[in-house]
Design a protein around this motif. Structure first.
Motif, mmCIF file in Angstrom:
data_model
loop_
_atom_site.group_PDB
_atom_site.id
_atom_site.type_symbol
_atom_site.label_atom_id
_atom_site.label_comp_id
_atom_site.label_asym_id
_atom_site.label_seq_id
_atom_site.Cartn_x
_atom_site.Cartn_y
_atom_site.Cartn_z
ATOM 1 N N GLU A 353 13.618 -22.520 -8.650
ATOM 2 C CA GLU A 353 13.382 -21.818 -9.909
ATOM 3 C C GLU A 353 14.168 -20.516 -9.968
ATOM 4 O O GLU A 353 14.339 -19.832 -8.963
ATOM 5 N N GLN A 354 14.676 -20.212 -11.161
ATOM 6 C CA GLN A 354 15.379 -18.961 -11.390
ATOM 7 C C GLN A 354 14.434 -17.960 -12.056
ATOM 8 O O GLN A 354 13.536 -18.340 -12.803
ATOM 9 N N ILE A 355 14.657 -16.680 -11.782
ATOM 10 C CA ILE A 355 13.850 -15.621 -12.371
ATOM 11 C C ILE A 355 14.794 -14.494 -12.786
ATOM 12 O O ILE A 355 15.793 -14.238 -12.102
ATOM 13 N N ASP A 356 14.515 -13.849 -13.919
ATOM 14 C CA ASP A 356 15.422 -12.792 -14.360
ATOM 15 C C ASP A 356 15.315 -11.578 -13.443
ATOM 16 O O ASP A 356 14.290 -11.362 -12.783
ATOM 17 N N LEU A 357 16.362 -10.786 -13.405
ATOM 18 C CA LEU A 357 16.468 -9.685 -12.448
ATOM 19 C C LEU A 357 15.351 -8.664 -12.618
ATOM 20 O O LEU A 357 14.808 -8.160 -11.623
ATOM 21 N N LYS A 358 15.009 -8.328 -13.850
ATOM 22 C CA LYS A 358 13.953 -7.350 -14.069
ATOM 23 C C LYS A 358 12.625 -7.841 -13.506
ATOM 24 O O LYS A 358 11.927 -7.102 -12.802
ATOM 25 N N SER A 359 12.266 -9.080 -13.798
ATOM 26 C CA SER A 359 11.016 -9.648 -13.288
ATOM 27 C C SER A 359 11.040 -9.731 -11.767
ATOM 28 O O SER A 359 10.021 -9.494 -11.097
ATOM 29 N N PHE A 360 12.210 -10.080 -11.207
ATOM 30 C CA PHE A 360 12.355 -10.174 -9.753
ATOM 31 C C PHE A 360 12.067 -8.820 -9.091
ATOM 32 O O PHE A 360 11.282 -8.734 -8.133
ATOM 33 N N LEU A 361 12.697 -7.765 -9.588
ATOM 34 C CA LEU A 361 12.501 -6.433 -8.996
ATOM 35 C C LEU A 361 11.058 -5.978 -9.155
ATOM 36 O O LEU A 361 10.468 -5.394 -8.228
ATOM 37 N N TYR A 362 10.491 -6.247 -10.328
ATOM 38 C CA TYR A 362 9.127 -5.794 -10.591
ATOM 39 C C TYR A 362 8.103 -6.580 -9.766
ATOM 40 O O TYR A 362 7.244 -5.989 -9.097
ATOM 41 N N GLU A 363 8.205 -7.902 -9.799
ATOM 42 C CA GLU A 363 7.197 -8.742 -9.147
ATOM 43 C C GLU A 363 7.239 -8.666 -7.627
ATOM 44 O O GLU A 363 6.194 -8.746 -6.969
ATOM 45 N N PHE A 364 8.420 -8.477 -7.057
ATOM 46 C CA PHE A 364 8.538 -8.572 -5.600
ATOM 47 C C PHE A 364 8.750 -7.230 -4.893
ATOM 48 O O PHE A 364 8.657 -7.157 -3.675
ATOM 49 N N TYR A 365 9.001 -6.168 -5.671
ATOM 50 C CA TYR A 365 9.202 -4.865 -5.039
ATOM 51 C C TYR A 365 8.249 -3.783 -5.543
ATOM 52 O O TYR A 365 8.024 -2.794 -4.836
ATOM 53 N N ILE A 366 7.687 -3.964 -6.731
ATOM 54 C CA ILE A 366 6.782 -2.959 -7.286
ATOM 55 C C ILE A 366 5.323 -3.409 -7.195
ATOM 56 O O ILE A 366 4.479 -2.698 -6.641
ATOM 57 N N VAL A 367 5.037 -4.592 -7.716
ATOM 58 C CA VAL A 367 3.655 -5.088 -7.774
ATOM 59 C C VAL A 367 2.981 -5.128 -6.409
ATOM 60 O O VAL A 367 1.814 -4.714 -6.279
ATOM 61 N N PRO A 368 3.658 -5.606 -5.341
ATOM 62 C CA PRO A 368 2.976 -5.674 -4.037
ATOM 63 C C PRO A 368 2.511 -4.320 -3.498
ATOM 64 O O PRO A 368 1.613 -4.258 -2.651
ATOM 65 N N VAL A 369 3.081 -3.242 -3.983
ATOM 66 C CA VAL A 369 2.743 -1.912 -3.468
ATOM 67 C C VAL A 369 1.503 -1.337 -4.150
ATOM 68 O O VAL A 369 0.832 -0.472 -3.590
ATOM 69 N N PHE A 370 1.176 -1.836 -5.341
ATOM 70 C CA PHE A 370 0.087 -1.258 -6.121
ATOM 71 C C PHE A 370 -0.974 -2.310 -6.435
ATOM 72 O O PHE A 370 -0.667 -3.409 -6.880
ATOM 73 N N ASN A 371 -2.240 -1.923 -6.231
ATOM 74 C CA ASN A 371 -3.345 -2.815 -6.562
ATOM 75 C C ASN A 371 -3.631 -2.808 -8.064
ATOM 76 O O ASN A 371 -4.038 -3.813 -8.633
ATOM 77 N N ASN A 372 -3.422 -1.667 -8.692
ATOM 78 C CA ASN A 372 -3.704 -1.524 -10.119
ATOM 79 C C ASN A 372 -2.468 -1.935 -10.927
ATOM 80 O O ASN A 372 -1.412 -1.318 -10.807
ATOM 81 N N PRO A 373 -2.567 -2.966 -11.762
ATOM 82 C CA PRO A 373 -1.397 -3.420 -12.535
ATOM 83 C C PRO A 373 -0.881 -2.354 -13.509
ATOM 84 O O PRO A 373 0.315 -2.325 -13.814
ATOM 85 N N LEU A 374 -1.772 -1.481 -14.008
ATOM 86 C CA LEU A 374 -1.335 -0.409 -14.899
ATOM 87 C C LEU A 374 -0.414 0.562 -14.167
ATOM 88 O O LEU A 374 0.601 1.007 -14.704
#
Length: 404
Positions: A353-374
């Motif tokens: 599966e392909q994923i766009d660059l913005k979603s890739f950076l956000y989902e795999f580098y930002i989200v894992p660091v924070f428990n709160n999605p906001l």
């Protein structure tokens, strides 16, 4: 707006960073009118000699069209095509065109060359919008920069050809006239005058004149539409009036007193008017104009006291970096997210599966660091803003300013 327009997740946003759903006003709803207000404030400083000849008129026209064309081109970016190109090849071509247009509109040319370039680009963009080419049939024509360009043109001419009293009379006439139109003129095909999303007079006019070329989210009306641009001009006029107060040659404390009284009067008048004409950014209601112009006046008064009277300036460099180059940030902040969503990379969790660059950076580098999605959604644009700050700091130290 750089932070507001680039969340990591559009479904996880802190309320102050969202626009009001319809009636009402959030901190985000203050940004656009504050920008128009301060643009109006700058006019008396930029034009200390009130002389309108052909050369001055030409400069105003060219600058207005440059701003207008920058905004209009943003609406074209994703629609640019060439001989069936797709993927990275098409994106590369789109970026080449973008840098070419940006250079033509922001480059340091003589006024004669600027005039030919800007009128040429303007003519091409309008021709494409109404040409038989299918990909441009629904390109949006209004926009933030388009509105700013129109307001700059009208307020500049008004300043050069009128006095304070006339300017105030024009602003009052616009606001009263707009209220009468919106509150009392029946809407063809819908009935009585109203302030609802799709059935008000401004929406009807947008759909009549710009059908097919409106904001894709609404489709039948535009937040920077035709009729609502009229009261936005009044926002620029109020800023222009405050700019002239700052230039009166009186003591700084007298300026503080006058602008404070003006600011409080505008806010109170706007709140009172909102009882019958609700504060609404999308409609740019007359109450919204008074309320936001009043808040802008009070904010400017506070800054004037802190910087010019208390002489406390150590905190200002960051804002100077951004303030001298706002157009380049706004323009490319409309391009960069589209580029990031157009670039696809492999999904680490799903090999096929392909994923766009913005979603890739956000989902795999930002989200894992924070428990709160906001928080995660907010951190993404904050990082983006920091990167812009570094670039703008470099521009500032090298004295690189992209003037319109």
């Amino acid at each position: 707006m750089t932070i507001v327009n680039n969340p990591g997740n559009w479904d996880a946003i802190y309320p102050p960073l969202e626009h009001a759903e319809w009636h009402g006003c959030t901190p985000t709803d203050l940004v656009f009118p504050f920008f128009i207000f301060i643009m109006g404030t700058a006019i008396p400083f930029a034009m200390p000699v009130k002389q309108l000849d052909f050369a001055v008129f030409n400069k105003i026209v060219v600058r207005s069209l440059r701003i207008f064309c920058l905004g209009l081109f943003l609406n074209y970016f994703s629609k640019i095509q060439l001989f069936g190109l797709e993927g990275i090849s098409l994106l590369a071509f789109q970026l080449i065109i973008t840098f070419g247009v940006a250079y033509a509109l922001l480059g340091n040319f003589s006024l004669k060359i600027k005039t030919w370039l800007v009128f040429g680009i303007f003519a091409i963009l309008l021709f494409l919008a109404y040409s038989p080419l299918e990909e441009y049939q629904d390109v949006r024509l209004p926009g933030v920069l388009q509105r700013i360009g129109i307001i700059y043109f009208i307020t500049s001419l008004l300043y050069l050809k009128s006095n304070l009293r006339t300017q105030l009379l024009v602003a009052a006439s616009i606001l009263l006239g707009y209220w009468i139109l919106m509150a009392f003129v029946p809407v063809p095909g819908f009935g009585a005058a109203n302030f609802e999303k799709n059935t008000n007079l401004a929406a009807w006019l947008d759909n009549l004149v710009l059908n097919g070329h409106l904001w894709s989210t609404s489709k039948t009306w535009d937040p920077e539409g035709i009729l609502s641009t009229l009261p936005a001009i009044a926002t620029g006029i109020f800023g222009m009036l405050i700019g002239q107060v700052l230039n009166l040659g009186i003591s700084k404390m007298d300026i503080i007193r006058r602008t404070t009284i003006i600011g409080v009067t505008l806010v109170v008048t706007g709140l009172l008017w909102s009882i019958i004409f609700p504060i609404n950014k999308a409609l740019w209601t007359s109450s919204y104009v008074l309320y936001t112009a009043g808040l802008a006046t009070l904010c400017l008064t506070l800054l004037y006291y802190i910087i010019d009277i208390a002489n406390y300036k150590k905190w200002t460099p960051l804002f100077l970096f951004w303030g001298v180059n706002p157009m380049i940030v706004f323009f490319f902040s409309g391009i960069i997210p589209r580029v990031m969503t157009a670039i696809n990379v492999q999904n680490p969790e799903i090999p096929d599966e392909q994923i766009d660059l913005k979603s890739f950076l956000y989902e795999f580098y930002i989200v894992p660091v924070f428990n709160n999605p906001l928080n995660a959604s907010l951190v993404f644009p904050l990082i983006y803003a920091v990167l812009w700050s570094l670039l703008l700091w470099w521009f500032y130290t090298k004295k690189i300013i992209f003037k319109v």
